[in-house]
Scaffold this motif. Structure first.
Motif, mmCIF file in Angstrom:
data_model
loop_
_atom_site.group_PDB
_atom_site.id
_atom_site.type_symbol
_atom_site.label_atom_id
_atom_site.label_comp_id
_atom_site.label_asym_id
_atom_site.label_seq_id
_atom_site.Cartn_x
_atom_site.Cartn_y
_atom_site.Cartn_z
ATOM 1 N N MET A 1 0.847 -1.206 0.000
ATOM 2 C CA MET A 1 0.000 0.000 0.000
ATOM 3 C C MET A 1 0.873 1.243 0.000
ATOM 4 N N THR A 2 0.524 2.212 -0.810
ATOM 5 C CA THR A 2 1.315 3.432 -0.915
ATOM 6 C C THR A 2 1.238 4.245 0.366
ATOM 7 N N THR A 3 2.390 4.737 0.822
ATOM 8 C CA THR A 3 2.432 5.587 1.996
ATOM 9 C C THR A 3 2.110 7.017 1.605
ATOM 10 N N VAL A 4 1.234 7.640 2.327
ATOM 11 C CA VAL A 4 0.866 9.019 2.022
ATOM 12 C C VAL A 4 1.123 9.877 3.244
ATOM 13 N N SER A 5 1.365 11.144 3.004
ATOM 14 C CA SER A 5 1.584 12.080 4.083
ATOM 15 C C SER A 5 0.264 12.359 4.778
ATOM 16 N N PRO A 6 0.273 12.631 6.078
ATOM 17 C CA PRO A 6 -0.980 12.922 6.786
ATOM 18 C C PRO A 6 -1.635 14.167 6.246
ATOM 19 N N THR A 7 -2.960 14.141 6.203
ATOM 20 C CA THR A 7 -3.702 15.300 5.730
ATOM 21 C C THR A 7 -3.664 16.402 6.785
ATOM 22 N N PRO A 8 -3.223 17.625 6.440
ATOM 23 C CA PRO A 8 -3.142 18.700 7.427
ATOM 24 C C PRO A 8 -4.529 19.152 7.863
ATOM 25 N N ALA A 9 -4.565 19.791 9.005
ATOM 26 C CA ALA A 9 -5.828 20.332 9.495
ATOM 27 C C ALA A 9 -6.367 21.356 8.521
ATOM 28 N N ARG A 10 -7.665 21.384 8.370
ATOM 29 C CA ARG A 10 -8.283 22.296 7.415
ATOM 30 C C ARG A 10 -8.204 23.731 7.924
ATOM 31 N N LEU A 101 -2.234 15.916 -7.516
ATOM 32 C CA LEU A 101 -2.601 15.435 -6.192
ATOM 33 C C LEU A 101 -3.330 14.099 -6.233
ATOM 34 N N LEU A 102 -3.893 13.731 -7.381
ATOM 35 C CA LEU A 102 -4.534 12.428 -7.531
ATOM 36 C C LEU A 102 -3.514 11.304 -7.676
ATOM 37 N N ARG A 103 -2.304 11.656 -8.068
ATOM 38 C CA ARG A 103 -1.278 10.651 -8.312
ATOM 39 C C ARG A 103 -0.608 10.235 -7.005
ATOM 40 N N PRO A 104 -0.142 9.003 -6.913
ATOM 41 C CA PRO A 104 0.560 8.561 -5.705
ATOM 42 C C PRO A 104 1.903 9.279 -5.570
ATOM 43 N N PRO A 105 2.432 9.396 -4.355
ATOM 44 C CA PRO A 105 3.717 10.061 -4.167
ATOM 45 C C PRO A 105 4.802 9.418 -5.015
ATOM 46 N N GLY A 106 5.699 10.238 -5.484
ATOM 47 C CA GLY A 106 6.811 9.776 -6.317
ATOM 48 C C GLY A 106 7.693 10.944 -6.665
ATOM 49 N N ASP A 107 8.895 10.676 -7.132
ATOM 50 C CA ASP A 107 9.877 11.737 -7.378
ATOM 51 C C ASP A 107 9.367 12.797 -8.340
ATOM 52 N N HIS A 108 8.751 12.365 -9.460
ATOM 53 C CA HIS A 108 8.314 13.324 -10.470
ATOM 54 C C HIS A 108 7.153 14.168 -9.955
ATOM 55 N N GLN A 299 -21.398 21.780 -4.757
ATOM 56 C CA GLN A 299 -20.810 20.839 -5.701
ATOM 57 C C GLN A 299 -19.302 20.740 -5.526
ATOM 58 N N SER A 300 -18.659 21.835 -5.135
ATOM 59 C CA SER A 300 -17.220 21.802 -4.861
ATOM 60 C C SER A 300 -16.923 20.879 -3.688
ATOM 61 N N ALA A 301 -17.830 20.849 -2.708
ATOM 62 C CA ALA A 301 -17.646 19.970 -1.553
ATOM 63 C C ALA A 301 -17.633 18.505 -1.978
ATOM 64 N N ALA A 302 -18.433 18.158 -2.979
ATOM 65 C CA ALA A 302 -18.446 16.783 -3.473
ATOM 66 C C ALA A 302 -17.122 16.447 -4.153
ATOM 67 N N LEU A 303 -16.580 17.377 -4.941
ATOM 68 C CA LEU A 303 -15.272 17.172 -5.556
ATOM 69 C C LEU A 303 -14.192 17.079 -4.487
ATOM 70 N N ASP A 304 -14.322 17.901 -3.452
ATOM 71 C CA ASP A 304 -13.365 17.894 -2.355
ATOM 72 C C ASP A 304 -13.347 16.531 -1.671
ATOM 73 N N ALA A 305 -14.517 15.961 -1.441
ATOM 74 C CA ALA A 305 -14.599 14.659 -0.780
ATOM 75 C C ALA A 305 -13.863 13.594 -1.593
ATOM 76 N N TYR A 306 -14.018 13.636 -2.907
ATOM 77 C CA TYR A 306 -13.320 12.681 -3.778
ATOM 78 C C TYR A 306 -11.810 12.904 -3.696
ATOM 79 N N ALA A 307 -11.382 14.187 -3.757
ATOM 80 C CA ALA A 307 -9.952 14.500 -3.705
ATOM 81 C C ALA A 307 -9.344 14.055 -2.377
ATOM 82 N N ARG A 308 -10.084 14.209 -1.295
ATOM 83 C CA ARG A 308 -9.586 13.795 0.021
ATOM 84 C C ARG A 308 -9.431 12.279 0.098
ATOM 85 N N LYS A 309 -10.372 11.554 -0.482
ATOM 86 C CA LYS A 309 -10.259 10.099 -0.478
ATOM 87 C C LYS A 309 -9.056 9.636 -1.294
ATOM 88 N N ALA A 310 -8.773 10.353 -2.391
ATOM 89 C CA ALA A 310 -7.586 10.016 -3.176
ATOM 90 C C ALA A 310 -6.319 10.307 -2.382
#
Length: 423
Positions: A1-10, A101-108, A299-310
């Protein structure tokens, strides 16, 4: 599983809006004159970069502030209310960053996040003045060096950009590539001749053997499960700008009426601000503008929810089919919002003239710019196509992200993924 950085406080939406309010107020003060004289807002763009606005969505470890997409959306409406041209010109930059931001962490990926965190601005140059969605810009490899040559149009924001994201073909395959906007082979012209959104400088771009880093070449994936999110995001940015136009139109109408003494023949003993007809008009346009803002932020909130899950890894392990269905549902919801919001905004920018006489059409005051800008925004990816796409889905189960009949995995869906910036 890809390691991701913790999501900062909003960051609090209202605190963020209050923080940028003084800057946006200064931007608004010069908006009418800039548009009247076609004074491209290079200094305004630079000030926004220095303020950190362009890097707000970048995670803190890469130099940004990790602001949520919903919070950023609310801020973009405010910037559009100050100057819709300025908010609009960031469209390519915003979309490029969200796709990163949708892509997994990586050098590029991380390298580009650091660049944007340091202030780099990304322009957009997908479309050409060709039949259908044909792309003739060529990506070529000679002696181990990749170069791109061709001509683009509808290059929103590219005249202000440090880097430009564009489409090109290599063989029979369409690619997304990034070029350094400062290279001598890159020339951006301010020849956008639309009657609205003129300072987005959405005109021509020529490229002459411009070098490309091989790491910045990505073949378009017609089966990308995030395509619906990307399509919805591109349109959502326009809707946020349109909502800002409506907000500005109402504010300008109120500013016009409040000090006004000249009256119509009826009930002339009352100042315009006290007349029931004027009050009714202002109340009606204010309600329409308010509704437009609520819809786009919801509607932006719905896009935000998807981006947060990614970002937090929630989407990892989900099947491609499931991701595709979820992201396409987002696109359909945005399409439906588009049909309502654009109508509301165009009604606002027309009806504000009912609050005054012929003086409301003064070019010095510039109330007409709101209608011109709203109409131009509404002409991007015309809403009738969106209505047809939603209707086709409800009636047949097929959904086209862009263009004609059929599922979104064909050529038209691919074209919209990179975005045909103005129809």
């Amino acid at each position: 599983m890809t390691t991701v950085s913790p999501t900062p406080a909003r960051t609090s939406t209202e605190a963020l809006r209050a923080e940028f309010a003084p800057l946006f107020s200064r931007i608004r003060a010069g908006a009418v004159e800039r548009e009247r004289t076609r004074d491209l807002p290079f200094l305004v763009v630079e000030e926004l970069k220095v303020s950190g606005f362009t890097a707000l969505r970048v995670p803190p470890e890469f130099g940004g502030r990790g602001v949520g997409l919903s919070d950023f959306a609310a801020l973009l409406v405010d910037l559009a209310a100050a100057d819709s041209n300025v908010a609009h010109l960031f469209r390519g930059h915003i979309a490029f960053l969200e796709r990163l931001l949708l892509r997994p962490p990586g050098d590029h990926r991380d390298q580009w996040l650091r660049r944007i965190g340091a202030g780099a601005l990304i322009g957009n140059a997908a479309s050409e003045r060709q039949e259908l969605s044909e792309i003739t810009t060529r990506l070529e490899q000679r002696g181990g060096q990749w170069t791109v040559t061709g001509t683009k149009y509808y290059t929103t924001g590219s005249i202000y950009a440090d880097w430009i994201s564009l489409s090109a073909v290599h063989g029979d395959t369409r690619h997304s590539v990034l070029v350094d906007a400062s290279h001598h082979g890159v020339r951006v012209a301010d020849d956008w001749d639309g009657f609205g959104q003129q300072l987005t400088a959405s005109g021509g771009l020529t490229l002459s053997e411009v070098p490309v880093d091989p790491r910045d070449v990505r073949a378009f994936d017609a089966d990308d499960p995030h395509s619906g999110f990307v399509v919805g995001l591109f349109q959502m940015i326009l809707l946020l700008v349109a909502a800002g136009v409506a907000q500005a139109a109402v504010e300008d109408a109120v500013d016009y009426v409040r000090p006004r003494r000249r009256t119509f023949a009826h009930r002339g003993e009352l100042a315009p601000r006290d007349q029931d007809v004027v009050q009714t008009v202002v109340g009606e346009v204010a309600a329409k503008a308010h509704a437009a803002r609520l819809i786009v932020l919801s509607q932006s909130a719905a896009l935000d929810a998807y981006a947060r899950k990614a970002a937090d890894g929630t989407l990892e392990g989900a099947s491609t089919d499931l991701l595709t269905k979820e992201s396409q549902r987002l696109a359909r919801d945005v399409f439906q919002a588009q049909l309502v919001v654009l109508e509301l905004v165009q009604r606002v920018t027309t009806e504000i003239f009912e609050v005054g006489g012929a003086s409301a059409t003064s070019t010095v005051r510039g109330l007409d710019r709101h209608w011109r800008n709203a109409r131009t925004i509404a002409s991007h990816n015309p809403a009738k196509y969106r209505a047809r796409a939603v209707g086709e889905y409800l009636l047949t189960g097929e959904f086209a992200l862009w263009g004609g009949q059929g599922p979104a995995t064909g050529r038209d869906g691919q074209a919209e993924q990179e975005d045909a910036d103005h129809d």
